[in-house]
Write a protein that holds these residues in place. Structure first.
Motif, PDB file in Angstrom:
ATOM      1  N   HIS A  89     -21.782  42.215  12.258  1.00  0.00           N
ATOM      2  CA  HIS A  89     -21.582  41.212  11.216  1.00  0.00           C
ATOM      3  C   HIS A  89     -20.235  41.473  10.570  1.00  0.00           C
ATOM      4  O   HIS A  89     -19.498  42.338  11.039  1.00  0.00           O
ATOM      5  CB  HIS A  89     -22.743  41.158  10.207  1.00  0.00           C
ATOM      6  N   SER A  90     -19.884  40.696   9.592  1.00  0.00           N
ATOM      7  CA  SER A  90     -18.537  40.865   9.073  1.00  0.00           C
ATOM      8  C   SER A  90     -18.401  40.390   7.637  1.00  0.00           C
ATOM      9  O   SER A  90     -19.360  39.942   7.018  1.00  0.00           O
ATOM     10  CB  SER A  90     -17.520  40.171   9.987  1.00  0.00           C
ATOM     11  N   ALA A  91     -17.152  40.467   7.167  1.00  0.00           N
ATOM     12  CA  ALA A  91     -16.884  40.292   5.740  1.00  0.00           C
ATOM     13  C   ALA A  91     -17.165  38.881   5.245  1.00  0.00           C
ATOM     14  O   ALA A  91     -17.723  38.694   4.175  1.00  0.00           O
ATOM     15  CB  ALA A  91     -15.417  40.646   5.471  1.00  0.00           C
ATOM     16  N   MET A  92     -16.757  37.916   6.026  1.00  0.00           N
ATOM     17  CA  MET A  92     -17.029  36.515   5.729  1.00  0.00           C
ATOM     18  C   MET A  92     -16.636  36.121   4.291  1.00  0.00           C
ATOM     19  O   MET A  92     -17.454  35.640   3.517  1.00  0.00           O
ATOM     20  CB  MET A  92     -18.517  36.236   5.962  1.00  0.00           C
ATOM     21  N   PRO A  93     -15.366  36.329   3.936  1.00  0.00           N
ATOM     22  CA  PRO A  93     -14.931  35.875   2.611  1.00  0.00           C
ATOM     23  C   PRO A  93     -15.060  34.351   2.502  1.00  0.00           C
ATOM     24  O   PRO A  93     -15.035  33.657   3.518  1.00  0.00           O
ATOM     25  CB  PRO A  93     -13.455  36.300   2.556  1.00  0.00           C
ATOM     26  N   MET A  94     -15.189  33.860   1.276  1.00  0.00           N
ATOM     27  CA  MET A  94     -15.404  32.413   1.111  1.00  0.00           C
ATOM     28  C   MET A  94     -14.165  31.604   1.473  1.00  0.00           C
ATOM     29  O   MET A  94     -14.269  30.455   1.861  1.00  0.00           O
ATOM     30  CB  MET A  94     -15.830  32.090  -0.327  1.00  0.00           C
ATOM     31  N   GLU A  95     -12.988  32.216   1.313  1.00  0.00           N
ATOM     32  CA  GLU A  95     -11.786  31.529   1.774  1.00  0.00           C
ATOM     33  C   GLU A  95     -11.481  32.003   3.181  1.00  0.00           C
ATOM     34  O   GLU A  95     -11.476  33.208   3.443  1.00  0.00           O
ATOM     35  CB  GLU A  95     -10.591  31.860   0.863  1.00  0.00           C
ATOM     36  N   THR A  96     -11.206  31.080   4.083  1.00  0.00           N
ATOM     37  CA  THR A  96     -10.793  31.478   5.427  1.00  0.00           C
ATOM     38  C   THR A  96      -9.357  31.977   5.353  1.00  0.00           C
ATOM     39  O   THR A  96      -8.718  31.929   4.313  1.00  0.00           O
ATOM     40  CB  THR A  96     -10.856  30.271   6.377  1.00  0.00           C
ATOM     41  N   ARG A  97      -8.831  32.431   6.475  1.00  0.00           N
ATOM     42  CA  ARG A  97      -7.441  32.865   6.467  1.00  0.00           C
ATOM     43  C   ARG A  97      -6.513  31.661   6.529  1.00  0.00           C
ATOM     44  O   ARG A  97      -6.934  30.544   6.819  1.00  0.00           O
ATOM     45  CB  ARG A  97      -7.184  33.799   7.649  1.00  0.00           C
ATOM     46  N   GLY A  98      -5.255  31.896   6.282  1.00  0.00           N
ATOM     47  CA  GLY A  98      -4.288  30.808   6.361  1.00  0.00           C
ATOM     48  C   GLY A  98      -2.889  31.351   6.167  1.00  0.00           C
ATOM     49  O   GLY A  98      -2.704  32.438   5.612  1.00  0.00           O
ATOM     50  N   LEU A  99      -1.917  30.625   6.677  1.00  0.00           N
ATOM     51  CA  LEU A  99      -0.520  31.035   6.557  1.00  0.00           C
ATOM     52  C   LEU A  99       0.344  29.791   6.429  1.00  0.00           C
ATOM     53  O   LEU A  99       0.049  28.756   7.033  1.00  0.00           O
ATOM     54  CB  LEU A  99      -0.067  31.809   7.815  1.00  0.00           C
ATOM     55  N   LEU A 100       1.396  29.918   5.651  1.00  0.00           N
ATOM     56  CA  LEU A 100       2.415  28.874   5.583  1.00  0.00           C
ATOM     57  C   LEU A 100       3.757  29.564   5.778  1.00  0.00           C
ATOM     58  O   LEU A 100       4.154  30.403   4.967  1.00  0.00           O
ATOM     59  CB  LEU A 100       2.350  28.162   4.229  1.00  0.00           C
ATOM     60  N   ALA A 101       4.404  29.257   6.903  1.00  0.00           N
ATOM     61  CA  ALA A 101       5.667  29.925   7.232  1.00  0.00           C
ATOM     62  C   ALA A 101       6.804  28.926   7.152  1.00  0.00           C
ATOM     63  O   ALA A 101       6.691  27.799   7.643  1.00  0.00           O
ATOM     64  CB  ALA A 101       5.598  30.523   8.644  1.00  0.00           C
ATOM     65  N   SER A 102       7.879  29.349   6.509  1.00  0.00           N
ATOM     66  CA  SER A 102       9.030  28.473   6.337  1.00  0.00           C
ATOM     67  C   SER A 102      10.288  29.242   6.745  1.00  0.00           C
ATOM     68  O   SER A 102      10.555  30.321   6.208  1.00  0.00           O
ATOM     69  CB  SER A 102       9.116  28.048   4.867  1.00  0.00           C
ATOM     70  N   TYR A 103      11.027  28.690   7.690  1.00  0.00           N
ATOM     71  CA  TYR A 103      12.194  29.408   8.222  1.00  0.00           C
ATOM     72  C   TYR A 103      13.471  28.681   7.827  1.00  0.00           C
ATOM     73  O   TYR A 103      13.609  27.487   8.075  1.00  0.00           O
ATOM     74  CB  TYR A 103      12.086  29.489   9.748  1.00  0.00           C
ATOM     75  N   ASP A 104      14.369  29.417   7.212  1.00  0.00           N
ATOM     76  CA  ASP A 104      15.686  28.904   6.860  1.00  0.00           C
ATOM     77  C   ASP A 104      16.635  29.393   7.954  1.00  0.00           C
ATOM     78  O   ASP A 104      17.095  30.544   7.936  1.00  0.00           O
ATOM     79  CB  ASP A 104      16.064  29.445   5.473  1.00  0.00           C
ATOM     80  N   ALA A 105      16.888  28.500   8.928  1.00  0.00           N
ATOM     81  CA  ALA A 105      17.620  28.934  10.123  1.00  0.00           C
ATOM     82  C   ALA A 105      19.046  29.339   9.783  1.00  0.00           C
ATOM     83  O   ALA A 105      19.565  30.321  10.314  1.00  0.00           O
ATOM     84  CB  ALA A 105      17.622  27.812  11.169  1.00  0.00           C
ATOM     85  N   GLY A 106      19.691  28.596   8.885  1.00  0.00           N
ATOM     86  CA  GLY A 106      21.077  28.886   8.550  1.00  0.00           C
ATOM     87  C   GLY A 106      21.246  30.274   7.970  1.00  0.00           C
ATOM     88  O   GLY A 106      22.218  30.967   8.266  1.00  0.00           O
ATOM     89  N   ARG A 107      20.306  30.680   7.168  1.00  0.00           N
ATOM     90  CA  ARG A 107      20.401  32.001   6.535  1.00  0.00           C
ATOM     91  C   ARG A 107      19.579  33.060   7.268  1.00  0.00           C
ATOM     92  O   ARG A 107      19.556  34.211   6.865  1.00  0.00           O
ATOM     93  CB  ARG A 107      19.910  31.925   5.082  1.00  0.00           C
TER      94      ARG A 107
END
Lengths: 160, 773, 291
Positions: free
Chosen positions: B185-203
């Motif tokens: 079994h496992s932790a099962m937090p109420m919020e699932t995982r998630g990511l928001l990635a933002s890449y500034d190519a110039g810098r």
């Protein structure tokens, strides 16, 4: 797929949505109106984090399509919160440590507000039933129950 | 004074008002969304992938498969020491030729919306050649079993052999022996995982919202995988909806989402849905013990002889074999047993990889050991508490070296008076008080469990404290917070030392952009490591302020005093300067200094700012705990009702009793979930059969008994200035054992109840389905 | 977990709804409370092209007395039924069943007709309606037809509702002189049952059973009618001993469900226990009515 326009009342104000039929009401409230207090914990109706009040009843925001909310009166956690600070129930939840990570909290706040609006002095059994469909992984529910019982007891002593 | 007070939490207001900001609440301009196409098979070869139809769908921006990953990309590294070399079992972010569990990432789809990305997923065509799925660890290591990896399915075999176990067994007056298993079994937090990635190519700058727990460590791992500078990547922890050990591992998505964001040159958000979460989050617990415990005629336990088989799932992840390692290192628990042997095997199967879940290895070991000790007590005919009491480590034997090690650290209990806490616990609960054995046909039983939870492991933690001109205090912590209340307790510590009210203190955490080094939050360590770092930095700020005031006003430091956020002249009892005033004085390029230099002025400075790192805590702070419960059992159906639950523990020192109690109570309920309800079950094809909240049952409010936490501050930790011990894991740690023992007591059975979860059916089986009609 | 795309219509009359069903045929699916359908949409287990929403068809909701019967509109919310004084007074078994259905927010939206038409073998309301020998009224293009509950549910998630038809209402004959009993065992309250039992019983002035019904749910695709048990009780004083004997007549061979966590053997063990308790409760309540 054709988008539908939906006119409804959200937290006392008129609002319009332009949504695909497949979009849930919870998704639309979050994505179209920026009301991110309603959380999506499962999107299949079990966890209760997205619970909102629709036409006076607590419902799962993820199990209603946004198109079904045409003409509805919707209240979210943002709508039950005072302009600043905390409501009596919210303050009690803080006082009794009825939250930890805060993810399920908006759903808890909404169902407890609904309960107390219908019944200012609920019994322990009534409180339990009211939150029975809300999963909390952190608190073990004890702080939440204690908070709600304390509010009911205060109402009892003040004859609210 | 704020330390030790039940201060209400500073983070609560935003959550209660719905103003918390979790990963899914973040958006960025021109953001697109990702969905991960995952293996529908438990074990299969990938013969061919055709993306044409999916790529043609309107709104799809990119689809990335294993073939698109950089040549020479290393698999995701295990970052803690393991027993033996587990490198052949590491996972790549995307499967290439073969999939090894249902849910293994095969492709990342980037589209305008999540819904469109899911539409595209249905258009991906993959030819799979299914292979036999290996789901039973016992069969996995039989000759001829389908190999999941080229190195075979037995990943590791290791153990400890202390004292003389065969000798003790041969001389034993009493022996109890049985098998005990703990379900996946496992932790099962109420919020699932998630990511928001933002890449500034110039810098060449990459910002990632959503990581948590160990952001600096993960940032460094990602930098290595992407070939970027560490400071070019910023990981920012938003509000996090629970972790319980499962977050913070470097998951495949932690590479994939930044990687696709860099490719599509638009911010990419991935919000895991719940069904994905079931297959993608690390699973845990899944293990089986065989325990033999021996005792002499005086009721002294003379040996533990243990075999342990752990189902690791299909890959070795970031946390390696830490779960069985902890279980093996700490198996003897709070008892002075010097003859201890364990033979541990870690086995690969076609299931989701495993990692840590709150009280990793400990919930499991405590269940096996404490159930076995009850069996032994029954055989000896002595009281179960008395048997434990006779064998507890004595205070004068502290620090206690178990003689084992886990992740290359010796298992040491730093301090504690176990017999004293046990006696007080038994008395407070009324263990010896007689009770009605039967109520309306239901049988009542009472159970207990004694345990030690090591907490607060090193290696370091960092904090920077900045005081501004208005006297506001910002704490920049290398720790992170997933709901435990760290913003409150860290502020409490600073408030106490700096004599500044809580309202003027803000705690920021979980952000690689605000402090250079950070340890993070795991192993119940933040109160200890993060807390002591804040304490140390606060003391530094106080000292710096006193020194500055002394020089500025020509008063000896000994005559100055920090009170109410200001420096006071002790003798005259009047305020000299506020902390804000000192901060202004210490600003670099301070006008006052530049305009009118005088002897009373202090040199140009770098602000009322102190950075402090606490380092090298070699041994954990040991929390001793006793759990007890009364349980009713319906002997006709196996239904149960836990009537009351009790935990007594010695936490050394409480920073905030409200939070301590909350951690214990919430932890107990998670333990109840693992004891009665929760199971990640697989069928023989390697399909997860409990993959929604309708099948994977977590406790709701009806499943919760009244829970009492009796918290002692008897033996402060010797390893940190505050004397605190971590309290995050004592709640769940003993629940399986306590409940199992109580049910066995209710049914007066000495068989069964050795397999979690304790379903009504299994409970009935322990009595042979007796009493029908 | 986002549904596949579909079109959406919200008719306001039954005729309009039936017209849409006729127009879209097998591509269409009606949505009632949505508490089962929307999760299936989100999981893409159901993927209709067209959703016909019955929530605005006002005529489909409500509970009314009709002589000796109650007529319950299919779109009556579970929460409304649970709070209804008519249900409390006249259909106690329905109330007991509904108390075990989900939680307040799912009952607020979930409907009786939706639950019955969904035909989950472990659901409470279909079993209650079987126990009541209720009649299902189906509306279709060719008019209405009445189907006895026994013929309505065909299997797991399968009913006799034909393409183009809508479950309009449920008609239940009210028996004021009967006692009822309901017991179920689930892993967690509010969840589907591992086994359940619903009983009805009438006694004569001497306390002799003159009518009995027993249903067992969650053990086979369709709840089991245990007529042999009922017959064994008719003509007898329903003492505990008699009831214990009678439940031995439950046809355990008709049990089908067998899962790793809830085995067939366990269901066969607990179903008679639950049946006994339900019958005892029904007998006791029937006895109270007699006094």
């Amino acid at each position: 797929m054709k988008k539908h326009s939906v006119d409804l009342t959200v937290n006392g104000r008129e609002a319009s949505l332009l949504v695909e039929p497949r979009q849930s009401l919870a998704d639309a409230l979050r994505g179209e109106l920026g009301l991110t207090g309603s959380h999506l914990g499962c999107e299949h109706g079990v966890c209760g984090a997205c619970t909102i009040i629709v036409d006076g009843d607590p419902v799962r925001g993820c199990l209603m399509l946004a198109v079904q909310a045409q003409g509805a009166d919707v209240v979210t956690v943002e709508g039950v919160s005072p302009k600043v600070g905390l409501s009596e129930i919210q303050a009690a939840l803080r006082e009794f440590h009825g939250l930890q990570c805060g993810f399920c909290t908006p759903g808890m706040v909404v169902v407890l507000h609904h309960l107390f609006s219908e019944n200012p002095r609920p019994s322990e059994a009534e409180i339990r039933e009211a939150i029975s469909g809300q999963l909390c992984r952190c608190t073990g529910y004890q702080g939440i129950m204690n908070a709600a019982k304390a509010v009911a007891a205060r109402h009892q002593s003040k004859n609210v | 004074m704020t330390i030790g007070k039940p201060v209400v939490r500073v983070e609560d207001e935003r959550f209660l008002r719905g103003e918390g900001r979790f990963t899914a609440d973040y958006t960025l301009p021109f953001m697109v969304e990702a969905h991960i196409f995952r293996s529908p098979y438990g074990h299969a070869r990938i013969a061919a992938i055709n993306l044409d139809a999916a790529l043609a769908l309107k709104g799809v921006h990119a689809i990335v498969t294993g073939a698109d990953l950089p040549e020479g990309l290393a698999p995701i590294q295990c970052r803690i020491p393991t027993h033996g070399d587990l490198s052949p079992y590491l996972q790549y972010p995307l499967a290439r030729d073969k999939v090894r569990y249902v849910g293994e990432p095969i492709a990342v789809i980037v589209a305008d919306t999540r819904a469109v990305a899911e539409d595209a997923a249905e258009l991906i065509e993959i030819d799979f050649d299914p292979l036999p799925a290996v789901t039973d660890p016992a069969r996995a290591i039989e000759p001829g079993a389908e190999p999941i990896h080229e190195s075979g399915n037995l990943a590791g075999r290791w153990g400890f052999d202390l004292g003389d176990v065969p000798g003790a067994l041969s001389e034993a007056a009493f022996i109890a022996s049985d098998s005990f298993s703990i379900q996946r079994h496992s932790a099962m937090p109420m919020e699932t995982r998630g990511l928001l990635a933002s890449y500034d190519a110039g810098r060449n700058l990459l910002d990632i919202y959503g990581p948590t727990k160990v952001v600096h460590t993960n940032r460094n791992m990602l930098a290595a995988m992407l070939g970027m500078g560490e400071a070019e990547i910023r990981m920012i922890e938003p509000d996090v909806g629970g972790s319980f050990g499962a977050r913070g591992e470097f998951y495949p998505e932690d590479y994939l989402i930044p990687f696709v964001a860099m490719r599509v040159r638009r911010p990419v958000r991935w919000i895991e849905d719940r069904v994905e979460h079931f297959a993608a989050i690390n699973h845990s617990r899944d293990c089986a013990f065989h325990v033999t415990v021996a005792a002499n005629r005086d009721g002294i336990i003379t040996a533990f002889d243990v075999k342990l088989v752990t189902d690791m799932g299909s890959y070795i992840r970031t946390h390696g074999d830490v779960v069985p390692s902890h279980a093996a290192a700490s198996f003897p628990g709070p008892y002075r047993v010097r003859n201890y042997r364990i033979d541990a095997m870690t086995v690969m199967t076609n299931k989701t990889p495993t990692g840590t879940y709150r009280a990793p290895g400990m919930f499991e070991a405590n269940f096996a050991r404490e159930r076995a000790i009850d069996r032994l007590a029954d055989k000896m005919g002595i009281d179960r508490a008395e048997l434990r009491r006779r064998n507890l480590i004595q205070p004068e034997e502290m620090p206690w070296y178990v003689g084992t090690e886990s992740v290359k650290r010796p298992t040491i209990f730093d301090s504690g008076n176990f017999p004293l806490i046990m006696d007080r616990a038994l008395k407070a609960y009324g263990w010896d008080a007689p009770f009605e054995r039967e109520v309306n046909g239901w049988k009542r039983g009472r159970g207990l469990c004694a345990l030690v939870e090591p907490s607060g492991l090193g290696p370091f933690e960092g904090v920077r404290i900045e005081v501004d001109q208005h006297g506001k205090v910002q704490i920049f912590s290398g720790s992170s917070n997933q709901g435990q209340g760290h913003e409150t307790i860290l502020a409490q510590i600073a408030s106490e030392v700096l004599t500044v009210p809580m309202e003027k203190i803000r705690v920021r955490h979980g952000d690689t952009g605000i402090i250079t080094f950070g340890g993070g939050t795991y192993a119940s360590r933040t109160a200890i490591m993060g807390g002591n770092a804040v304490h140390s930095a606060s003391v530094g700020v106080r000292q710096k302020a006193l020194d500055a005031a002394s020089r500025k006003f020509g008063i000896a430091v000994e005559d100055l005093d920090l009170r109410e956020g200001a420096i006071w002249h002790g003798h005259r009892n009047e305020p000299v300067v506020t902390l804000g005033g000192i901060a202004r004085m210490l600003m670099p390029g301070n006008q006052e200094i530049l305009v009118s230099p005088s002897a009373g002025n202090i040199p140009d400075n770098d602000g009322l700012v102190v950075t402090s790192y606490v380092r090298g805590v070699t041994a954990g702070a040991a929390v001793f705990a006793v759990h007890m419960a009364d349980v009713l059992v319906d002997p006709e159906t196996g239904e149960t009702k836990v009537e009351r639950y009790f935990v007594a523990c010695d936490v050394g020192r409480q920073l905030n009793p409200l939070i301590v109690e909350g951690q214990i109570v919430g932890g107990v309920v998670q333990g109840l979930g693992g004891t009665f309800l929760e199971e990640l079950a697989y069928n023989e094809d390697g399909q997860l059969t409990t993959g929604t909240f309708a099948d994977y049952l977590m406790p709701n409010v009806y499943d919760v008994p009244p829970i009492t936490a009796l918290v002692f501050e008897e033996s402060p930790a010797l390893t940190n200035v505050l004397g605190v011990k971590g309290v995050g894991e004592v709640g769940p740690s003993g629940v399986g054992a306590t409940i199992g023992n109580a049910i066995a007591n209710a049914l007066a059975t000495d068989t069964g109840l050795n397999k979690l979860p304790l379903t009504p059916e299994r409970i009935l089986q322990s009595t042979g389905f007796g009493g029908l009609q | 977990m986002k549904p596949a795309p579909f079109d959406y219509f919200a008719p306001t009359t039954l005729e309009e709804a039936l017209g849409l069903l006729k127009q879209y045929g097998s591509d269409a699916r009606v949505i009632a409370g949505g508490q089962s359908l929307v999760p299936m949409l989100a999981l893409r287990l159901a993927r209709p092209e067209v959703i016909v929403d019955l929530n605005r068809v006002a005529a489909l909701a409500g509970i009314a007395e009709d002589g000796e019967s109650l007529r319950i509109g299919a779109m009556t919310r579970q929460a409304r039924a649970l709070a209804s004084p008519l249900v409390h007074e006249k259909l106690p078994l329905l109330r007991h069943g509904l108390e075990n259905v989900g939680h307040p927010p799912t009952r607020a939206r979930g409907t009786l007709g939706g639950s019955i038409a969904h035909a989950d073998p472990a659901a409470e309301t279909p079993m209650v309606m079987l126990a009541y020998r209720a009649t299902m009224v189906l509306a279709g293009g060719a008019g209405e037809r009445a189907v006895p509950a026994d013929e309505f549910t065909l299997g797991t998630f399968d009913t006799c509702i034909a393409e183009g038809e809508i479950l309009k209402e449920i008609v239940v004959e009210v028996r004021p002189d009967e006692g009822t009993g309901f017991f179920e065992l689930s892993r967690r309250r509010g969840d589907f049952a591992m086994a359940s039992a619903a009983a009805r019983m009438r006694l004569d002035a001497a306390g002799t059973c003159i009518e009995a019904h027993l249903m067992i749910g969650a053990v086979a695709p369709v709840p089991l009618r245990c007529d042999a048990v009922a017959e064994a009780l008719v003509g007898a004083i329903p003492t505990e001993v008699r009831i214990r004997e009678a439940v031995r007549l439950i046809d355990l061979d008709a049990f089908e469900f067998d899962n790793p966590e809830i085995s067939l053997a366990y269901r066969r063990h607990i179903a008679p226990v639950l049946a006994r308790r339900a019958l005892m409760q029904a007998a006791s309540r029937a006895g109270d009515l007699r006094q």
